[in-house]
Enzyme design. Structure first.
Site, PDB file in Angstrom:
ATOM      1  N   CYS A  48       0.840  -1.189   0.000  1.00 28.13           N
ATOM      2  CA  CYS A  48       0.000   0.000   0.000  1.00 28.13           C
ATOM      3  C   CYS A  48       0.879   1.245   0.000  1.00 28.13           C
ATOM      4  O   CYS A  48       1.766   1.373   0.839  1.00 28.13           O
ATOM      5  CB  CYS A  48      -0.890  -0.011   1.233  1.00 28.13           C
ATOM      6  SG  CYS A  48      -1.866   1.483   1.443  1.00 28.13           S
ATOM      7  N   CYS A  51       0.273   3.296   3.457  1.00 31.20           N
ATOM      8  CA  CYS A  51       0.717   2.843   4.787  1.00 31.20           C
ATOM      9  C   CYS A  51       1.787   1.759   4.747  1.00 31.20           C
ATOM     10  O   CYS A  51       2.325   1.402   5.793  1.00 31.20           O
ATOM     11  CB  CYS A  51      -0.475   2.347   5.606  1.00 31.20           C
ATOM     12  SG  CYS A  51      -1.066   0.710   5.146  1.00 31.20           S
ATOM     13  N   CYS A  97      -7.352  -1.036   1.319  1.00 31.26           N
ATOM     14  CA  CYS A  97      -6.330  -1.537   2.221  1.00 31.26           C
ATOM     15  C   CYS A  97      -6.973  -1.748   3.591  1.00 31.26           C
ATOM     16  O   CYS A  97      -7.589  -0.833   4.142  1.00 31.26           O
ATOM     17  CB  CYS A  97      -5.186  -0.534   2.329  1.00 31.26           C
ATOM     18  SG  CYS A  97      -3.982  -0.956   3.606  1.00 31.26           S
ATOM     19  N   CYS A 100      -5.282   0.723   6.449  1.00 30.68           N
ATOM     20  CA  CYS A 100      -5.464   2.178   6.520  1.00 30.68           C
ATOM     21  C   CYS A 100      -6.744   2.639   5.828  1.00 30.68           C
ATOM     22  O   CYS A 100      -7.069   3.830   5.885  1.00 30.68           O
ATOM     23  CB  CYS A 100      -4.258   2.912   5.957  1.00 30.68           C
ATOM     24  SG  CYS A 100      -4.092   2.835   4.176  1.00 30.68           S
ATOM     25  N   CYS A 122      -8.518  -5.304  -9.846  1.00 28.71           N
ATOM     26  CA  CYS A 122      -8.126  -4.254 -10.778  1.00 28.71           C
ATOM     27  C   CYS A 122      -7.683  -3.054  -9.935  1.00 28.71           C
ATOM     28  O   CYS A 122      -8.514  -2.356  -9.361  1.00 28.71           O
ATOM     29  CB  CYS A 122      -9.330  -3.917 -11.650  1.00 28.71           C
ATOM     30  SG  CYS A 122      -9.023  -2.650 -12.871  1.00 28.71           S
TER      31      CYS A 122
END
Ligand code: ZN
Length: 135
Positions: A48, A51, A97, A100, A122
Site C-alpha cells: 500500500c 501505509c 487496504c 489504513c 483491478c
C-alpha cells in the site's frame, strides 16, 4: 470499523502526491494504461502506497490487458477489505487496504480469465509500491 492506521485528511494530503491522494483517499481512478505497474512483471511484493501494508504478490499478477495492474488473489485474505460500491450507477466491489482504509481499486469475478480464482483485482498503480521480495 476503525483502521490500524488513522490520519487526518490534512496529514494524508501532506504525505501523498495529489495523484496519490485523489485515488487513495478520494476513490479516484488513474487513467487506463497510464500507471507505472500496468505491464510490470518484476518479482516482489506490492505494498500500500499510503501505509506500506503488503497487499499483493507479483506471482498473482496477470496480464489482463485492461489498463490497470491485475491480480487474481490478495497476498493474505485479510490484507484487503471488500466493500459494496454502488457509485456511478453500477454495483461493484471496492477494494481497500485493510490497514489504513485507502482505496485501491475494484475486484471483478467470473470474467473467464485463466487464473485459479477467476477474479480480477483491478488496482491502481498509484495505490501501490513494488518492493523486492523479502522472503
Ligand atoms: Zn494502506
Amino acid at each position: 470499523m476503525p483502521y490500524d492506521v488513522q490520519k487526518t485528511e490534512e496529514q494524508w494530503r501532506s504525505e501523498l502526491s495529489p495523484a496519490e491522494y485523489a485515488v487513495l483517499r478520494q476513490a479516484g481512478t488513474e487513467p487506463p494504461f497510464s500507471g507505472e505497474y500496468n505491464e510490470t512483471s518484476a518479482p516482489g511484493v506490492y505494498c500500500c502506497r499510503a501505509c506500506g501494508a503488503e497487499l499483493f504478490r507479483s506471482d498473482t499478477k496477470f496480464a489482463s490487458h485492461c489498463g490497470w495492474p491485475s491480480f487474481y488473489d490478495p497476498k493474505d485474505s485479510d490484507a484487503v477489505e471488500l466493500i459494496e460500491d454502488r457509485s456511478h450507477g453500477m454495483v461493484r466491489t471496492e477494494v481497500r487496504c485493510a490497514r489504513c482504509g485507502s482505496h485501491l481499486g475494484h475486484v471483478f469475478e467470473g470474467e473467464g480469465y485463466p487464473t485459479p480464482t477467476d477474479q480480477r483485482y483491478c488496482i491502481n498503480s498509484v495505490s501501490l509500491r513494488l518492493a523486492p521480495d523479502g522472503d
